[in-house]
Design a protein around this motif. Structure first.
Motif, PDB file in Angstrom:
ATOM      1  N   ALA A  40      10.120 -32.328 -42.278  1.00  0.00           N
ATOM      2  CA  ALA A  40       9.385 -31.169 -41.767  1.00  0.00           C
ATOM      3  C   ALA A  40       9.550 -31.063 -40.255  1.00  0.00           C
ATOM      4  O   ALA A  40       9.703 -29.973 -39.707  1.00  0.00           O
ATOM      5  CB  ALA A  40       7.904 -31.278 -42.133  1.00  0.00           C
ATOM      6  N   GLU A  41       9.540 -32.207 -39.582  1.00  0.00           N
ATOM      7  CA  GLU A  41       9.750 -32.203 -38.128  1.00  0.00           C
ATOM      8  C   GLU A  41      11.137 -31.647 -37.810  1.00  0.00           C
ATOM      9  O   GLU A  41      11.318 -30.909 -36.847  1.00  0.00           O
ATOM     10  CB  GLU A  41       9.625 -33.623 -37.559  1.00  0.00           C
ATOM     11  N   THR A  42      12.102 -32.019 -38.626  1.00  0.00           N
ATOM     12  CA  THR A  42      13.469 -31.558 -38.399  1.00  0.00           C
ATOM     13  C   THR A  42      13.587 -30.051 -38.572  1.00  0.00           C
ATOM     14  O   THR A  42      14.286 -29.377 -37.809  1.00  0.00           O
ATOM     15  CB  THR A  42      14.420 -32.274 -39.380  1.00  0.00           C
ATOM     16  N   ALA A  43      12.886 -29.513 -39.556  1.00  0.00           N
ATOM     17  CA  ALA A  43      12.946 -28.066 -39.798  1.00  0.00           C
ATOM     18  C   ALA A  43      12.507 -27.306 -38.547  1.00  0.00           C
ATOM     19  O   ALA A  43      13.099 -26.283 -38.180  1.00  0.00           O
ATOM     20  CB  ALA A  43      12.060 -27.701 -40.987  1.00  0.00           C
ATOM     21  N   ARG A  44      11.484 -27.824 -37.873  1.00  0.00           N
ATOM     22  CA  ARG A  44      11.014 -27.167 -36.647  1.00  0.00           C
ATOM     23  C   ARG A  44      12.109 -27.215 -35.576  1.00  0.00           C
ATOM     24  O   ARG A  44      12.334 -26.258 -34.849  1.00  0.00           O
ATOM     25  CB  ARG A  44       9.746 -27.865 -36.160  1.00  0.00           C
ATOM     26  N   ASP A  45      12.791 -28.355 -35.492  1.00  0.00           N
ATOM     27  CA  ASP A  45      13.838 -28.497 -34.477  1.00  0.00           C
ATOM     28  C   ASP A  45      15.023 -27.563 -34.738  1.00  0.00           C
ATOM     29  O   ASP A  45      15.665 -27.091 -33.798  1.00  0.00           O
ATOM     30  CB  ASP A  45      14.347 -29.945 -34.451  1.00  0.00           C
ATOM     31  N   ILE A  46      15.310 -27.303 -36.002  1.00  0.00           N
ATOM     32  CA  ILE A  46      16.435 -26.409 -36.317  1.00  0.00           C
ATOM     33  C   ILE A  46      16.215 -25.060 -35.646  1.00  0.00           C
ATOM     34  O   ILE A  46      17.126 -24.486 -35.039  1.00  0.00           O
ATOM     35  CB  ILE A  46      16.571 -26.210 -37.841  1.00  0.00           C
ATOM     36  N   SER A  47      15.000 -24.573 -35.721  1.00  0.00           N
ATOM     37  CA  SER A  47      14.674 -23.271 -35.147  1.00  0.00           C
ATOM     38  C   SER A  47      14.938 -23.256 -33.639  1.00  0.00           C
ATOM     39  O   SER A  47      15.488 -22.290 -33.100  1.00  0.00           O
ATOM     40  CB  SER A  47      13.204 -22.975 -35.464  1.00  0.00           C
ATOM     41  N   VAL A  48      14.563 -24.333 -32.966  1.00  0.00           N
ATOM     42  CA  VAL A  48      14.790 -24.409 -31.517  1.00  0.00           C
ATOM     43  C   VAL A  48      16.289 -24.413 -31.215  1.00  0.00           C
ATOM     44  O   VAL A  48      16.756 -23.744 -30.282  1.00  0.00           O
ATOM     45  CB  VAL A  48      14.122 -25.668 -30.933  1.00  0.00           C
ATOM     46  N   LEU A  49      17.053 -25.144 -32.000  1.00  0.00           N
ATOM     47  CA  LEU A  49      18.496 -25.216 -31.745  1.00  0.00           C
ATOM     48  C   LEU A  49      19.196 -23.894 -32.085  1.00  0.00           C
ATOM     49  O   LEU A  49      20.148 -23.503 -31.402  1.00  0.00           O
ATOM     50  CB  LEU A  49      19.118 -26.374 -32.531  1.00  0.00           C
TER      51      LEU A  49
END
Lengths: 264, 264
Positions: free
Chosen positions: A208-217
């Motif tokens: 779930a933490e990674t999903a948030r980071d995808i959006s930023v990238l």
């Protein structure tokens, strides 16, 4: 703007926990998912094999013209993320750093637990990443070899699952205030893990933490997809039985999907 | 790991709203801030001048060996972010995409307002970025030429400030459910803006959104600083009076800081 899909890979169905959270946050992005069920679990395999298998999935995703690749698998991330990221021109994201960061932010007692497969725990990567950022944090790691097979055989709601989780987690009980689910399969066992640890322990879902980071990238690299009125079709591939995969995936994602078998 | 500092730049003190949120989220990272008070506000200036001034601040930050640069200024971001990002080897972050993304996630009515300086609104960048991601979202933009001078003269708590904000925002009242503070100075007027718009309107602080993104990029590029027991010293520079800058900065950041005058 970039309307190409995002590629997700995992040894099995665990990566779907990342995909589910990703679809919730960014429903207009198209997903190509590949799971290597035929050779799962990756956790007990030697590093060189994990490296080779993961690269095969990466090559497959590249034939689908993906704009970003997410290693939705802690084991693969621990072995080969840096290598893949260095060699590809598109962004490549792993699940470990987002989870390690979230654990540091969460812990009050400075005592963090990490659950993972044999390879992830042997690589000691969570402890290294957490202590690089926060040297005073104590990290206790625990191999949970029976968790992935429970999930891959769709037994995560069984009384066997409950028994296995309670027994496995006993050494950590009362010792940590934050527990990293360091394998993307483990969120499928989340309610049982939370019960076993007690309500005072914060569970960190690396996926779930990674999903948030995808959006930023996507923002940073300016490769968001446009939000169309009609949702584009996602694609799911497995190296083993499509039917078995479909059962778990549809129940977890809450939607009908098409699954194709692929040979890597 | 990378213990070098992160560089922040702004036309004036507004960028401190990004720095404050950043320090709260990542207290162990070291900050070098430069504000070009002597030539603020940038908003009414021609694009070529904004481009030249911003590059001067970038060059100054590069002499401080920064590992990342944050354009903590919407006006500068709208004119020159893509150019700087393309030319430097270190990551360069602007404040506009994080704010645009957050606005899309926030709005329920599909009606978003954007406040900004003359240049930011003329560039129409928020509308372009928001509608590229979400074509059906309606964006109403409003130039607020009097807001930056109020903040730079430390009058943000005055009755004049209240009067100016209420008058300026009248055309947007009741028309949007989400309002982007599209200038890093505006969060210093946040309580008044919230009162003027009413409690049902969600204010998006582009700077706070950006601070969250910095953390993700530090992870992605693997350039986090180690968390040391002793906090490293931050450095603040202004092209105008250090005393005036210090007054606003210390009250906003809630800590004592050293400020030096710099000639760009």
């Amino acid at each position: 703007m970039d309307n190409r899909p995002i590629g997700f890979l995992d040894s099995g169905v665990g990566g779907l926990t990342v995909v589910r959270e990703f679809m919730r946050q960014l429903p207009h992005e198209r997903v190509i998912f590949v799971g290597d069920q035929a050779r799962a679990p990756y956790g007990p395999r030697p590093a060189e094999q994990i490296r080779a298998y993961t690269w095969e999935m990466v090559q497959f995703l590249l034939t689908k013209d993906v704009k970003m690749i997410v290693l939705a698998c802690n084991t693969a991330t621990s072995v080969v993320w840096e290598d893949i990221k260095a060699k590809l021109d598109i962004p490549v994201l792993g699940v470990i750093l987002p989870g390690a960061s979230a654990a540091i932010k969460s812990t009050k007692s400075g005592k963090v637990g990490v659950l993972g497969t044999q390879m992830t725990i042997t690589s000691d990567i969570y402890r290294k990443k957490i202590q690089a950022l926060s040297p005073e944090t104590e990290v206790t790691s625990l191999v949970c070899p029976r968790f992935v097979p429970l999930v891959e055989s769709n037994e995560m709601h069984s009384s066997l699952a409950k028994k296995v989780v309670y027994e496995t987690l006993k050494p950590l009980k009362g010792k940590v205030d934050t527990l990293v689910l360091g394998c993307t399969h483990y969120p499928l066992l989340r309610p049982i893990i939370q019960n076993a640890m007690g309500p005072g322990v914060k569970l960190i879902d690396s996926g779930a933490e990674t999903a948030r980071d995808i959006s930023v990238l996507l923002n940073y690299f300016e490769i968001n997809a446009a939000r169309e009125a009609i949702r584009s079709n996602h694609e799911f591939y497995t190296t083993a039985s499509p039917e078995a995969f479909q059962g778990i995936a549809e129940s977890w994602l809450g939607q009908r999907i098409e699954v194709e078998r692929v040979t890597l």
